[in-house]
Write an enzyme that holds these catalytic residues in place. Structure first.
Site, mmCIF file in Angstrom:
data_model
loop_
_atom_site.group_PDB
_atom_site.id
_atom_site.type_symbol
_atom_site.label_atom_id
_atom_site.label_comp_id
_atom_site.label_asym_id
_atom_site.label_seq_id
_atom_site.Cartn_x
_atom_site.Cartn_y
_atom_site.Cartn_z
ATOM 1 N N SER A 105 0.980 -0.922 0.092
ATOM 2 C CA SER A 105 -0.424 0.180 0.341
ATOM 3 C C SER A 105 0.938 1.097 -0.122
ATOM 4 C CB SER A 105 -0.729 -0.178 1.276
ATOM 5 O OG SER A 105 0.017 0.059 2.068
ATOM 6 N N ASP A 106 0.870 2.168 -0.645
ATOM 7 C CA ASP A 106 0.755 3.584 -0.051
ATOM 8 C C ASP A 106 0.355 3.962 1.257
ATOM 9 O OD1 ASP A 106 2.171 6.115 -0.306
ATOM 10 O OD2 ASP A 106 1.160 6.494 -1.413
ATOM 11 N N TRP A 107 1.489 4.558 1.664
ATOM 12 C CA TRP A 107 1.627 5.286 3.166
ATOM 13 C C TRP A 107 0.499 5.143 4.092
ATOM 14 C CZ3 TRP A 107 5.470 2.568 1.221
ATOM 15 C CH2 TRP A 107 6.735 2.106 2.580
ATOM 16 N N GLY A 108 -0.323 4.618 4.737
ATOM 17 C CA GLY A 108 -1.349 4.460 5.548
ATOM 18 C C GLY A 108 -2.399 4.614 4.287
#
Ligand code: BGC
Length: 813
Positions: free
Chosen positions: A243-246
């Protein structure tokens, strides 16, 4: 005897996973802290453990924080070479060079103990005001895809992985964390996915990073069609999706969809939900196993054996300088360039001493050194001439005082030539927010225009990550677009100014006369929850060429210091299997480079198509008098359209034109060819206007135009901005923004205005779920759910949730 020869082969990832219990497998699906992956614990007797690995940003150099164990990612980055940003690298059109830069980044990654580089970024530049334009390569998916693939090959040749990001349709910063990108299937395939498809099929990246936004209603992190059907089943991707961060919306849906790894680690925030879903049968354990296997494969692949290599910072600085020159685009030159190192050269502008070399946000590298143009020009001129300087404007604000303005004019008047450094102040463009104008600061324009009115020849050197309006371009003697050129950008610009290097760049994105020309401008950045891509494929040159509305500087354009003659253009081959060929001769008396661009047109199509599309290119470097025959291969896809009814790429039989060109508006020869095909394409009528009406857009989407998601009732995807409609929400928002800014100040110790704004907008436009995932344990999902219900006034429901939580706690052994 080496122990390796006798060592037992390491077990397959499947075998490793098969030996783990469910909670351990679930734990592997989320990172450890901000930058690491969980290790596989050793089995009974201490055997079989696998170490965790470290990942770091990307994309134009390493942002590797000193303490990888820091769970918030709040620490300064280690020094690393800051290569030119993607805006400049894209303009090089140079596949070999990008491979070289990739390899250098790969070497530095190994030196820092990093196993996966988070880059390259390859979202399409749908609109030039996109705040993160400097991190992306082009407005064209073929150019961006080929260059990104080269970078991936370079990085991975060094035994570290790349993470191609942000998959997909993440073409703006405004509300990127929650916005739904509504785009029709054909445009999605032909534009927004094509670059990713090229990278996946040409360079086999170890990992792909999913984006924050929703795509046609579903968060990218939960998107089975994107993450599995297209990426794996169609394109054959065999690596890991993180995932992208968060960005993880719903971990259970994500595991099902093929999101293997949640980053950063959320300290088990989702583990309970995943375990419960397996227990109640709504999630198959086999899905968990599949994701865990890919994580283990990455751990095995990413193990960095042996001593850490020397990061070769000196050599990489030189490479960064060469790359900066190769990416600089000479837009205007009446002959004043290259400069002679003699007479009086006035250097003007705050950027000559405070260079804009990269953009704010996650890609911000801590450079090993930083060239300043005033120094590199003085060094170049030496004793042969005089270099004078006037600041002209404040580099931070972009504003001039009357004194700075007058001094700049006087300095220019007293010189033989004035080199003015202008562009966008750091606060004007960044990850996290989009620009609201393509204008340069007023005082930069005022200064350039006043200088242009003197009798001194004026050379403007631009530093900006995204394109800017250039209404004054024809009133100065030369314009050199250097983008954000990295730590050696000033040196690269100096090399070009004095002719030690060729201005090797060609525009990888059109520079419009005015942003209001662009069809995408009517729906950019859209509404907070929904952005409609009603312009379909009419982005960049596809728009300019189809509508007959010229850009100020066209896609593919750029001047050279030498001259090239193109002869013997031919297209050989049969059917869709063709090769465009041209002999390029450097007819000037200095070395230089040229870019052969091959566009394909379908002039008699039943399908409305852009006027022409880039289907191949090649850069050629030639010494004076040298010649080379350049070949650009074309294949079936060079002629195909995505047919929505057939859900496939189809080729319409008939006449095509292969355009061998110097830019999208400078064809050298148009070669007609006939292509036979049995495909039956579904006709697509031309839209009335290049921006689809409601009816047209609904027809393209194959469903009614969706209504943006309502703000109430609140849920985990409500943003702080949404919550601000309540008194308590306002209070919460101000506390979170204040505390978030304090933490960010540790990550970016001397934050510039852009960083401050990025942090503020990321917090305000971030969903509540991110407070749980990235808040370092300040809130869990149960508490967040209660809070949201209470803010909504659903007190009974909130109270019930609290009681249920208490009961669960009491039941725990
Ligand atoms: C960015 C990614 C980046 C990640 C880690 C995110 O906010 O969108 O590009 O790799 O942070 O820094």
């Amino acid at each position: 005897m080496s122990t390796d020869a006798t060592a037992a082969p390491s077990p397959s990832a499947e075998a490793v996973v098969a030996a783990l219990d469910l909670p351990t497998k679930v734990r592997l699906l989320s990172g450890r802290g901000f930058w690491a992956l969980e290790p596989v614990p050793a089995g009974p007797g201490g055997s079989g453990g696998i170490d965790g690995i470290v990942v770091a940003d990307g994309p134009h150099g390493l942002r590797c924080q000193v303490t990888a164990a820091d769970h918030l990612g709040l620490a300064p980055a280690q020094p690393a070479t800051c290569f030119p940003t993607a805006a400049a690298l894209g303009s090089t059109w140079d596949v070999e060079l990008l491979e070289e830069v990739g390899a250098a980044i790969g070497d530095e990654a190994r030196a820092l103990g990093v196993s996966v580089v988070l880059g390259p970024g390859l979202n399409l530049k749908r609109h030039p005001a996109g705040g993160r334009s400097f991190e992306y390569l082009s407005e064209d998916p073929l150019l961006g895809g080929r260059l990104a693939a080269a970078m991936v090959r370079g990085i991975q040749a060094r035994g570290v992985g790349a993470s191609v990001k942000h998959y997909a349709v993440n073409n703006q910063e405004s509300h990127r964390l929650v916005v739904d990108a509504v785009v029709d299937e054909r445009t999605l395939r032909e534009l927004y996915l094509r670059g990713f498809e090229i990278v996946v099929t040409e360079s086999d990246p170890w990992t792909v990073m999913c984006s924050y936004n929703r795509v046609n209603g579903t968060y990218a992190s939960d998107h089975t069609e994107l993450l599995t059907t297209i990426l794996r089943d169609e394109w054959g991707f065999g690596g890991l999706v993180m995932s992208d961060w968060g960005a993880t919306n719903d971990r259970v849906a994500g595991v099902r969809a093929g999101l293997d790894l949640e980053m950063p680690g959320s300290e088990g925030a989702f583990d309970g939900e995943v375990l419960a879903a397996v227990a109640d049968g709504s999630l198959l354990e086999a899905d968990v196993d599949r994701c865990a296997t890919r994580v283990v494969e990455l751990l095995q692949r990413g193990r960095l054996d042996g001593a850490r290599p020397d990061p070769q910072h000196e050599q990489h600085h030189a490479l960064a300088r060469r790359a900066a020159a190769e990416g600089s685009v000479l837009l205007v030159n009446d002959g004043v360039l290259p400069l002679a190192a003699e007479g009086t050269i006035a250097v003007i502008g705050g950027f000559a001493t405070h260079p804009r070399h990269q953009g704010a946000g996650s890609s911000q590298v801590n450079p090993t050194r930083l060239d300043r143009a005033l120094d590199t020009i003085r060094e170049r001129v030496g004793g042969a001439g005089t270099v004078t300087f006037a600041e002209g404007y404040d580099a931070r604000t972009g504003r001039s005082t009357p004194r700075q303005f007058a001094e700049a004019l006087a300095t220019a008047r007293a010189a033989d030539v004035a080199v003015v450094f202008a562009g966008l102040p750091a606060a004007w463009e960044s990850e996290g927010f989009d620009r609201t104008t393509l204008d340069l600061p007023d005082d930069h324009v005022r200064l350039i225009e006043a200088l242009a009115a003197t009798s001194t020849p004026v050379v403007v050197v631009l530093s900006n990550g995204g394109v800017v309006h250039l209404p004054w371009a024809e009133r100065v003697e030369a314009v050199l677009e250097c983008w954000l050129g990295g730590q050696a950008g000033a040196g690269g610009a100096t090399d070009v100014l004095f002719g030690d290097a060729e201005p090797g760049g060609r525009l990888a994105e059109s520079i419009p006369v005015h942003v209001a020309q662009l069809p995408a401008d009517r729906n950019f950045p859209g509404q907070p929850r929904q952005v409609e891509y009603r312009e379909g494929p009419h982005v960049g040159y596809r728009f300019h060429d189809t509508a007959g509305v010229p850009a100020r500087f066209a896609f593919g354009a750029g001047l050279s210091y030498t001259t090239f003659e193109w002869t013997d253009v031919e297209v050989t081959g049969d059917g869709t299997d063709r090769t465009a060929r041209v002999t390029v001769t450097n007819t000037g008396d200095r070395a230089g480079s040229d870019v052969v661009q091959v566009y394909v047109r379908d002039p008699e199509s039943a399908v409305h198509r852009p006027h022409q599309e880039l289907q191949g290119f090649a850069k050629v470097h030639l010494g004076p008098g040298e010649r080379a025959t350049v070949e650009v291969p074309l294949d079936r896809r060079s002629f195909a359209v995505w047919d929505v009814a057939a859900h496939d790429w189809l080729v319409e039989a008939g006449r095509f034109e292969v355009v061998v060109a110097r830019s999208s508006v400078d064809p050298v020869q148009v070669v007609p060819i006939e292509v036979a095909s049995d495909d039956v394409v579904t006709p697509v009528p031309a839209p009335v206007d290049l921006v689809a009406t409601d009816e047209e857009f609904a027809a393209l989407l194959g469903r009614p135009v969706p209504t943006p998601k309502a703000v109430r009732p609140f849920d985990r995807n409500s943003t702080l901005e949404d919550l601000e409609s309540t008194v308590v929400g306002r209070l919460l928002s101000s506390v979170v923004v204040r505390e978030g800014a304090k933490r960010a100040a540790q990550e970016f110790p001397d934050p510039d205005d852009a960083t401050i704004e990025m942090v503020r907008s990321s917090l305000k436009e971030g969903p509540v779920r991110m407070l749980v995932l990235m808040g370092g344990g300040i809130l869990d999902f149960a508490q967040a759910d209660v809070l949201l219900k209470a803010l909504d006034g659903r007190w009974t429901s909130a109270a019930r949730s609290v009681l249920a939580g208490l009961a669960a706690r009491l039941r725990r052994p």
